[in-house]
Design an enzyme around this catalytic site. Structure first.
Site, PDB file in Angstrom:
ATOM      1  N   LYS A 281      26.529  55.179  42.717  1.00 47.94           N
ATOM      2  CA  LYS A 281      25.424  53.988  41.937  1.00 47.94           C
ATOM      3  C   LYS A 281      26.270  53.068  43.298  1.00 47.94           C
ATOM      4  CE  LYS A 281      23.200  52.060  38.647  1.00 47.94           C
ATOM      5  NZ  LYS A 281      23.547  50.455  39.287  1.00 47.94           N
TER       6      LYS A 281
ATOM      7  N   GLU B  45      24.976  61.180  42.155  1.00 46.05           N
ATOM      8  CA  GLU B  45      25.124  61.011  43.491  1.00 46.05           C
ATOM      9  C   GLU B  45      25.687  59.059  43.359  1.00 46.05           C
ATOM     10  OE1 GLU B  45      21.194  59.756  44.758  1.00 46.05           O
ATOM     11  OE2 GLU B  45      20.984  61.069  45.889  1.00 46.05           O
TER      12      GLU B  45
ATOM     13  N   CYS C  57      53.671  21.396  52.321  1.00 47.04           N
ATOM     14  CA  CYS C  57      53.831  22.891  52.430  1.00 47.04           C
ATOM     15  C   CYS C  57      55.122  23.645  51.619  1.00 47.04           C
ATOM     16  CB  CYS C  57      53.930  23.246  54.196  1.00 47.04           C
ATOM     17  SG  CYS C  57      54.771  25.110  54.397  1.00 47.04           S
TER      18      CYS C  57
ATOM     19  N   CYS D 206      57.658  24.962  53.667  1.00 44.24           N
ATOM     20  CA  CYS D 206      59.165  23.783  54.556  1.00 44.24           C
ATOM     21  C   CYS D 206      59.306  22.540  54.335  1.00 44.24           C
ATOM     22  CB  CYS D 206      58.642  24.248  56.322  1.00 44.24           C
ATOM     23  SG  CYS D 206      56.273  23.203  56.699  1.00 44.24           S
TER      24      CYS D 206
ATOM     25  N   ASP E  42      27.339  49.628  44.737  1.00 38.79           N
ATOM     26  CA  ASP E  42      26.393  48.190  43.801  1.00 38.79           C
ATOM     27  C   ASP E  42      26.294  47.141  45.498  1.00 38.79           C
ATOM     28  OD1 ASP E  42      26.511  47.078  42.193  1.00 38.79           O
ATOM     29  OD2 ASP E  42      28.507  46.602  42.057  1.00 38.79           O
TER      30      ASP E  42
ATOM     31  N   CYS F 275      49.179  23.599  56.514  1.00 38.61           N
ATOM     32  CA  CYS F 275      50.313  23.013  57.918  1.00 38.61           C
ATOM     33  C   CYS F 275      50.674  23.231  59.079  1.00 38.61           C
ATOM     34  CB  CYS F 275      51.366  24.232  56.883  1.00 38.61           C
ATOM     35  SG  CYS F 275      53.432  23.720  57.568  1.00 38.61           S
TER      36      CYS F 275
HETATM   37  S1  IVH Z   1      17.930  56.301  42.135  1.00 44.72           S
HETATM   38  C1  IVH Z   1      13.715  56.413  39.930  1.00 44.72           C
HETATM   39  N1  IVH Z   1      19.940  56.369  43.143  1.00 44.72           N
HETATM   40  O1  IVH Z   1      20.678  51.044  40.632  1.00 44.72           O
HETATM   41  C2  IVH Z   1      15.365  56.728  40.722  1.00 44.72           C
HETATM   42  N2  IVH Z   1      19.664  54.188  42.525  1.00 44.72           N
HETATM   43  O2  IVH Z   1      20.293  50.536  38.109  1.00 44.72           O
HETATM   44  C3  IVH Z   1      15.880  55.216  40.258  1.00 44.72           C
HETATM   45  N3  IVH Z   1      21.522  52.558  42.844  1.00 44.72           N
HETATM   46  O3  IVH Z   1      18.668  49.483  41.573  1.00 44.72           O
HETATM   47  C4  IVH Z   1      16.756  54.875  40.952  1.00 44.72           C
HETATM   48  N4  IVH Z   1      22.549  53.844  43.709  1.00 44.72           N
HETATM   49  O4  IVH Z   1      18.914  51.054  43.418  1.00 44.72           O
HETATM   50  C5  IVH Z   1      19.536  55.879  42.449  1.00 44.72           C
HETATM   51  N5  IVH Z   1      22.775  56.437  44.371  1.00 44.72           N
HETATM   52  C6  IVH Z   1      20.985  56.065  43.814  1.00 44.72           C
HETATM   53  C7  IVH Z   1      21.490  54.479  43.448  1.00 44.72           C
HETATM   54  C8  IVH Z   1      20.278  53.941  42.648  1.00 44.72           C
HETATM   55  C9  IVH Z   1      22.117  52.360  43.897  1.00 44.72           C
HETATM   56  C10 IVH Z   1      20.451  51.313  42.092  1.00 44.72           C
HETATM   57  C11 IVH Z   1      19.075  51.201  42.212  1.00 44.72           C
HETATM   58  C12 IVH Z   1      18.989  50.355  41.196  1.00 44.72           C
HETATM   59  C13 IVH Z   1      20.105  50.455  39.738  1.00 44.72           C
HETATM   60  C14 IVH Z   1      19.649  51.231  38.849  1.00 44.72           C
END
Ligand code: IVH
Length: 673
Positions: free
Chosen positions: A117, A115, A412, A415, A119, A430
């Site tokens: 990750k 999946e 500005c 101008c 932010d 301006c």
């Molecule tokens: S799984 C045991 N899946 O990444 C399960 N975490 O360092 C652990 N995060 O703050 C989390 N997207 O909240 C998981 N698709 C995703 C995620 C995800 C973002 C965040 C999570 C945590 C950090 C892990």
């Protein structure tokens, strides 16, 4: 309808609203129009107004409007909210796999789910009997903070599961974990709006999301474009799925938004997905800082245990940081449509994540001063997704004495006229309405999609038109002919014809598009649309007074002033005159409004404090729908002050002036008369 029928109608409305909310905010695939959706909400509010005792926290009318809190209380998580181990390259991914495979032979047979990750910020959501009852931040993983009211404002968060009554039954107790965040496009939109209003812009989506969720006043959270993705079940009554694939399916079926995922049969496939994923990081609509590799078999993953706070059964594959340092060669200044001056960094070109970056945002002049950014400094620059690269700050340790502190311009750059600072705003402006840089931005805005939508007339042609002196204001576009266009470089008959046709076609745009296009400070597409509900032509809008405007929802004193000022400016009056002469003068369509009782006609109200059954905006709508006027300040002209809990200084003022003071029940009573 008797009460029983009315109550079933209320339940039916709530369920429909939740369902259509889900189609819109989770599936991004609405089945009904915004107007139809609004009608459902209005109908529900009507019943709830009649029966405030039926209002429950999970009603879709209650997403916003909870009163501010003084501080957040603590909530213990039902199970530890674990973190993740990191891998910074493919070798480390392989090493993780070998480690756990040595620990447990079964790992050699497992499949995986990968999946993005996200932010954002981890949130933990509690449901009881299918109703969202509580939500928390991650905190230290054991104890988080109660941000329930703030989370409720996130439209993608289901207030009741299953969202679709045909979906699977929700466990009586159900706790899930997800990530709240602001999508990149929404973040940029928010910043553009703030910049145009001369307000401080936000630095990046993540911090803005974090700040928004930790607001003590949910109304502020509601105003930020937060959304959500859910990926884990933390605790539940009864049986829960034993694989990540089945977990995702259950979450989806219950109506949760779930992140994208790739199913992988082997670690080799996982590695392939990681390599490809890093190249595709910019294609996500939100910032991601890596991928999460999860063993699909959650029972085995659980048995593998954890190392400290990092479960062994999952791993974060972190993308290379998109932060680099480079030299700040100079600071340039842009002049925006409303005359706002914005500084930007001119950088020694540097590669960040496969893209050469030459310029970056510096937010505003205060930012440069606060961070003490000097020309010649080495600066840290970040690029993420499609966010415009931005300067994080200087690295003062690397100074050699040749760095020069920066002085914002007093004139500005386009101008040369003196710039001005407005009370209470961070921006410098301006104010010369004939400034060519402003004219170019103004035209660019006028022809854009949200405004007059003149297809094919891009910024390059706009600049050509201004430089050739063919266009001195937006109205001049309608006086252009093929012949004059053909004199410009790069124009042949066909291109000139197309542009003229597109300009002609724009005459048919509705009034709201023209109002948007005028570029009045603080008036965007949404407000322009609202204005056309109150004023059916530019003549009517031009006649509006400060207080007429302040009576409109979403219009505060500053915007009202800016609209009045705009129409009083002689240069703008000239433009309007020309537009009228050229026949660009749309009228708003008259909306058929059902006749309501007008029991509050002729009365002026002011609302203060938190009412029990209505948010401030709802109270305003309620009064206006019944013919009353709502004003923002108490004066001798005020007929009633409607008081809720924790009233402000308006209460004292009303007492001083002898204005009648009523509560919400009193207001409803008046409305019945
Ligand atoms: S799984 C045991 N899946 O990444 C399960 N975490 O360092 C652990 N995060 O703050 C989390 N997207 O909240 C998981 N698709 C995703 C995620 C995800 C973002 C965040 C999570 C945590 C950090 C892990």
């Amino acid at each position: 309808m008797n009460d029983q029928e009315l109550y079933s109608r209320l339940q039916e409305l709530r369920q429909k609203i939740n369902y259509h909310n889900f189609r819109y905010h989770v599936l991004d695939d609405p089945e009904i129009s915004d107007a139809e959706f609004d009608q459902l909400l209005v109908a529900l509010r009507e019943i709830e107004n009649e029966h405030p005792e039926w209002i429950t926290p999970d009603s879709p009318t209650q997403r916003a409007g909870a009163p501010p809190v003084e501080k957040f209380t603590k909530i213990a998580h039902p199970a530890p909210i674990l973190s993740l181990g990191n891998a910074f390259n493919i070798t480390e991914v392989k090493a993780w796999y070998e480690r756990i495979a040595r620990l447990d032979e079964r790992v050699r047979q497992v499949d995986f789910v990968v999946e993005p990750k996200i932010d954002g910020l981890t949130v933990v959501l509690h449901y009881r009997q299918g109703v969202f009852v509580q939500g928390a931040t991650r905190g230290d993983g054991e104890i988080g903070e109660d941000i329930t009211h703030n989370l409720r404002t996130i439209r993608a968060l289901p207030l009741r599961i299953p969202v679709n009554p045909q979906g699977p039954a929700a466990p009586a107790y159900f706790v899930v974990r997800g990530e709240a965040f602001i999508p990149i496009a929404e973040f940029e939109k928010l910043n553009r709006r703030l910049a145009e209003a001369g307000e401080r812009t936000y630095q990046n989506p993540r911090n803005t999301a974090a700040g928004s969720l930790r607001q003590l006043d949910p109304a502020l959270t509601a105003s930020r474009p937060l959304t959500l993705l859910v990926y884990q079940i933390v605790a539940a009554d009864g049986d829960i799925p034993t694989t990540q694939i089945a977990t995702r399916q259950l979450l989806k079926d219950l109506g949760f938004p779930v992140p994208a995922a790739t199913y992988c049969q082997s670690i080799d496939e996982v590695i392939q997905v990681c390599i490809e994923g890093e190249k595709k990081r910019d294609t996500y609509p939100y910032e991601i800082d890596g991928l999460v590799i999860k063993i699909n078999d959650l029972i085995l993953a659980n048995e593998l245990g954890s190392v400290g706070k990092d479960p062994r059964g999952a791993l974060a594959f972190k993308f290379a940081a998109q932060e680099v340092t480079t030299r700040l060669l100079d600071i340039g200044v842009n002049v925006g449509r409303t005359g706002v001056l914005t500084p930007y960094a001119i950088l020694d070109p540097v590669e960040i994540g496969g893209v050469i970056v030459r310029q970056a945002t510096l937010h505003n002049f205060d930012f440069i001063e606060e961070k003490d950014i000097r020309i010649g400094d080495r600066v840290l620059v970040k690029r993420a997704g499609d966010v415009i690269p931005y300067v994080i700050g200087p690295i003062p340790e690397l100074r050699d004495g040749s760095q020069i502190p920066y002085q914002p311009p007093s004139t500005c750059p386009a101008c040369n006229q003196p710039v001005e600072h407005l009370e209470g705003e961070v921006a410098w402006y301006c104010v010369n309405s004939a400034c060519p840089a402003q004219l170019i931005r103004n035209l660019e805005h006028f022809v854009s999609r949200g405004a007059m939508d003149i297809v094919g007339l891009g910024i390059k042609i706009v600049i050509q038109l201004v430089e050739a002196g063919l266009v001195k204001d937006v109205a001049d576009l309608y006086a252009l002919d093929q012949e004059s266009l053909l004199k410009l470089e790069g124009f042949a008959t066909k291109k000139a014809e197309n542009i003229i046709d597109a300009i002609e076609a724009s005459r048919q745009r509705p009034l709201a598009s023209l109002i948007t296009g005028l570029g009045i400070h603080g008036v965007g597409e949404v407000l322009a649309q609202d204005l056309t509900r109150h004023f059916r032509s530019l003549d009517e809008l031009a006649r509006a007074t400060q207080s007429d405007l302040e009576n409109i929802e979403g219009v505060g004193p500053n915007i009202a002033r800016s609209i009045v000022d705009w129409f009083q400016n002689p240069a703008n009056q000239k433009v309007l005159q020309k537009l009228r002469t050229f026949g660009v003068w749309p009228q708003a369509q008259v909306e058929e409004k059902p006749l309501q009782n007008q029991s509050l006609a002729g009365l002026t109200f002011v609302v203060t404090g938190t009412l029990a059954g209505l948010t401030r905006d709802e109270a305003r709508e309620f009064i206006q729908a019944l013919g009353g006027k709502v004003s923002s300040s108490v004066s001798s002209k005020t007929d009633y002050l409607v008081v809720g809990e924790n009233p402000g200084s308006k209460f004292d003022r009303a007492q001083e002036l002898g204005v009648k003071i009523i509560d919400e029940a009193g207001l409803r009573e008046l409305a019945q008369k």
